[in-house]
Design a protein around this motif. Structure first.
Motif: not given
Length: 260
Positions: A53-54, A79-81, A85-86, A92-93
């Motif tokens: 969902x976006x 919240x899903x977006x 992202x988190x 990546x970290x």
């Protein structure tokens, strides 16, 4: 019967792919992984992925469902977006190397490049007296893990010798022959120091060597040519000074193509 051909134990040469070929192989591999997952979902071996969902598509996805509270649905989409992202930043970290790991990786890559091909390049400069020239010549050589020396002789010319992997020597040649403005006559305060309008840098020799002659990159200022030769003699490379002295930039026979 024909004799069997014995293997000589020579490893096949590594196939070097271009950037486009590597991208094509990666794209084909990802498509194959997606196709296998879709087949497993169709067979019921894996659960189907929930719709992504976006804000731009949630109305089309939820068109066939009754939405009693659109505000609550929008909050859930956001919240899903944010969760995606988190998760992306956390992944990546987790893959990011530490400072020590990056240093070890660079050292291992440099050592492998040197084992494949160890190069030397020799440059002749009319004047190596400007502080910024000294800084760029020295700092870049050390950052590229090159060994050698930079000799400034006010009574004659200056000489720069570098040794290292073919890749780093090539990058250093671009620095010496393209990036540095050898005719610059101003210092950091803007005042004119000396006349460098006729200052030039020439590559007088380059080639592959068996081992390094210098342990690290050092600067040296010689009052005479004799002192400069003595400094080079410590690394058994005093013949380079005579080579630079005989070099004629106008001679088409001795002139080198730096990036051949």
């Amino acid at each position: 019967p024909p004799l069997a051909i014995r293997s000589q134990g020579v490893a096949p040469a590594q196939l070097i792919l271009t950037h486009k070929e590597r991208k094509k192989i990666r794209r084909q591999r990802r498509l194959e992984q997606q196709r296998e997952r879709r087949e497993k979902v169709m067979l019921g071996l894996l659960p189907p992925e929930p719709p992504k969902l976006k804000m731009s598509n949630f109305m089309q996805i939820m068109a066939n469902e009754s939405v009693p509270d659109p505000t609550k649905l929008e909050a859930e989409v956001r919240r899903q977006m944010q969760a995606r992202q988190t998760k992306h930043e956390a992944d990546n970290k987790a893959r990011k190397l530490t400072k020590e790991q990056r240093h070890e990786k660079i050292e291992a890559k440099t050592k492998a490049d040197e084992e494949a091909c160890l190069m030397r390049a020799v440059f002749r400069i009319n004047k190596l007296e400007h502080p910024q020239h000294w800084h760029k010549v020295t700092v870049n050589a050390r950052q590229m893990h090159l060994t050698g020396t930079a000799i400034s002789c006010p009574t004659g010319f200056s000489l720069v010798v570098v040794e290292g992997s073919a890749k780093n020597v090539k990058a250093y040649k671009k620095l010496m022959l393209r990036r540095i403005d050898w005719t610059m006559s101003q210092n950091d305060q803007g005042s004119v120091t000396n006349d460098f309008t006729s200052n030039e840098c020439h590559l007088i020799w380059q080639g592959e060597i068996d081992k390094r002659k210098f342990r690290q990159f050092k600067q040296h200022t010689s009052a005479s040519e004799t002192q400069a030769k003595k400094w080079l003699m410590r690394a058994k490379s005093d013949e380079l000074w005579q080579l630079a002295k005989q070099y004629d930039p106008n001679d088409s026979i001795t002139a080198l193509d730096p990036f051949a």
